[in-house]
Design an enzyme around this catalytic site. Structure first.
Site, PDB file in Angstrom:
ATOM      1  CB  SER A 151      -8.807 -10.546 -37.386  1.00 33.74           C
ATOM      2  OG  SER A 151      -9.546 -11.751 -37.321  1.00 33.74           O
ATOM      3  CG  ASP A 187      -6.609 -15.192 -43.988  1.00 30.29           C
ATOM      4  OD1 ASP A 187      -7.763 -15.583 -43.721  1.00 30.29           O
ATOM      5  OD2 ASP A 187      -6.053 -14.263 -43.362  1.00 30.29           O
ATOM      6  CG  HIS A 209      -9.520 -13.240 -41.639  1.00 27.32           C
ATOM      7  ND1 HIS A 209      -8.312 -13.856 -41.401  1.00 27.32           N
ATOM      8  CD2 HIS A 209      -9.951 -12.772 -40.453  1.00 27.32           C
ATOM      9  CE1 HIS A 209      -8.013 -13.751 -40.108  1.00 27.32           C
ATOM     10  NE2 HIS A 209      -8.999 -13.107 -39.519  1.00 27.32           N
TER      11      HIS A 209
END
Length: 382
Positions: A36, A337, A340
């Site tokens: 991610s 978040d 990240h």
């Protein structure tokens, strides 16, 4: 057939070597593998906006003004690297190569949640990987299948591979996140590290065998500074930075093993550029002096989350879900978040990566480029 195949491979690699000697060294495309931290939309294309919160605002609010599948409020490291190279944002593999310039300037195979190790490894530990298996070996297989459509001759493939920048990660973080969040012991997770590093460097070996000439392999971020880990281990002793030392020590252990493996490959392949990207030190410079980089007085809290508290992660509503909230100015926060970074933090770490936090520098192969992180005026067709 076997003889013909061997002749083709010999011709392919001979041409790759010749092209590398004649080429100017600048990169015309980027091929990215990872999780991610590098995903520019693959997971969103798999699940749709209903299947992942990353497909909903406030993800993407800062730069794109819409969710793009990036796990941030805006651009990621790979986006800033592409901008510095004068290339468009790297298109996600699952978007296909039709329209928008296709895959002419590279492909991003990274998928949110991907691991370096395959799913069966975690099954042997009694752990289940949520969702489909998009491990590093799966992403490499995607590349192998796609390559014939990107070049139609041995000389064309040699030129493509030689002129491309390969980003092998960041990946490996999810291999550790799952066990840590599941309550596995530090000793058990530490025993995994050589296997994770082996999976990453095996991918490097495969890419070398396919003709790659320039690879950047990032290390792990300082996870002891991550809002998600700070929230999980709230009673652990903090360093001056506010980070948890033993978790950062773990990240550094992974990075030391990875660095040593990459050094060995540089000795075996002196004609190639196999760079270690020190994400850890690039990020620690921010955590050590956040206000010097434009961040606020409480930069470790997640900008997007719920529940308040020191890290804004004290309830079950995740960023993008009903009941979550978002800070008024993401540019003042490091964490987006919990796991990240914000675009602002990625911008700073990308600047470090393009500068002194990479060994050897990829800028040396393309000295005519400015190699600075561009401003907000960048326009992409992505």
């Amino acid at each position: 057939m076997a003889i013909a195949s061997s002749v083709f491979l010999c011709l392919f690699f001979a041409l790759a070597y010749l092209h590398a000697q004649l080429a100017g060294g600048c990169y015309t495309s980027i091929f990215s593998f990872g999780d991610s931290l590098a995903d520019t939309g693959n997971l969103l294309l798999v699940t749709g906006s209903d299947g992942t919160s990353v497909g909903r605002l406030p993800y993407g609010e800062t730069f794109f003004h819409r969710p793009t599948g990036r796990f941030s409020d805006g651009r990621l490291m790979i986006d800033f690297i592409a901008q510095a190279m004068g290339l468009p944002f790297v298109r996600p593999y699952l978007a296909g190569g039709v329209g928008g310039g296709g895959f002419r300037h590279g492909v991003n195979f990274a998928v949110g949640g991907a691991t370096a190790l395959d799913a069966h490894y975690f099954e042997s530990m009694g752990m289940e990987i949520k969702g489909a298996n998009y491990s590093l070996s799966v992403q490499l297989e995607w590349f192998r299948r796609l390559l014939p459509s990107l070049c139609s001759s041995a000389s064309g493939c040699a030129a493509l591979m030689s002129d491309a920048l390969f980003l092998v990660g960041e990946i490996g973080g999810n291999d550790y996140n799952g066990p840590f969040f599941a309550g596995r012991s530090l000793s058990e997770i530490t025993a995994m590290v050589p296997d994770v590093v082996r999976a990453i460097t095996s991918a490097v070996d495969e890419l070398i065998g396919m003709g790659a000439r320039t690879m950047v392999v990032p290390g792990n971020f300082p996870i002891g500074c991550s809002a998600a880990y700070l929230s999980l281990f709230q009673n652990e002793k903090r360093e001056r930075t506010g980070c948890i030392k033993w978790l950062n020590d773990f990240a550094e252990y992974h990075n030391r093993l990875l660095e040593e493996e990459l050094r060995q490959r540089r000795r075996r392949h002196p004609g190639l550029t196999i760079s270690y990207a020190d994400y850890y030190q690039a990020a620690m410079e921010i955590y050590a002096a956040p206000q010097d980089h434009g961040f606020g007085e409480s930069p470790l809290a997640a900008c997007c989350g719920s529940g308040g508290g020191d890290y804004n992660l004290n309830s079950t509503a995740q960023c993008g879900e009903e009941g979550s909230n978002v800070c008024s100015d993401p540019s003042r926060q490091i964490s987006w978040d919990g796991l990240h970074l914000t675009e602002a933090a990625y911008r700073v770490t990308a600047g470090g990566l393009l500068g002194r936090h990479i060994t050897p520098s990829i800028a040396r192969d393309c000295p005519e480029l400015n190699w600075t992180v561009p401003g907000d005026g960048y326009v992409s067709s992505s």
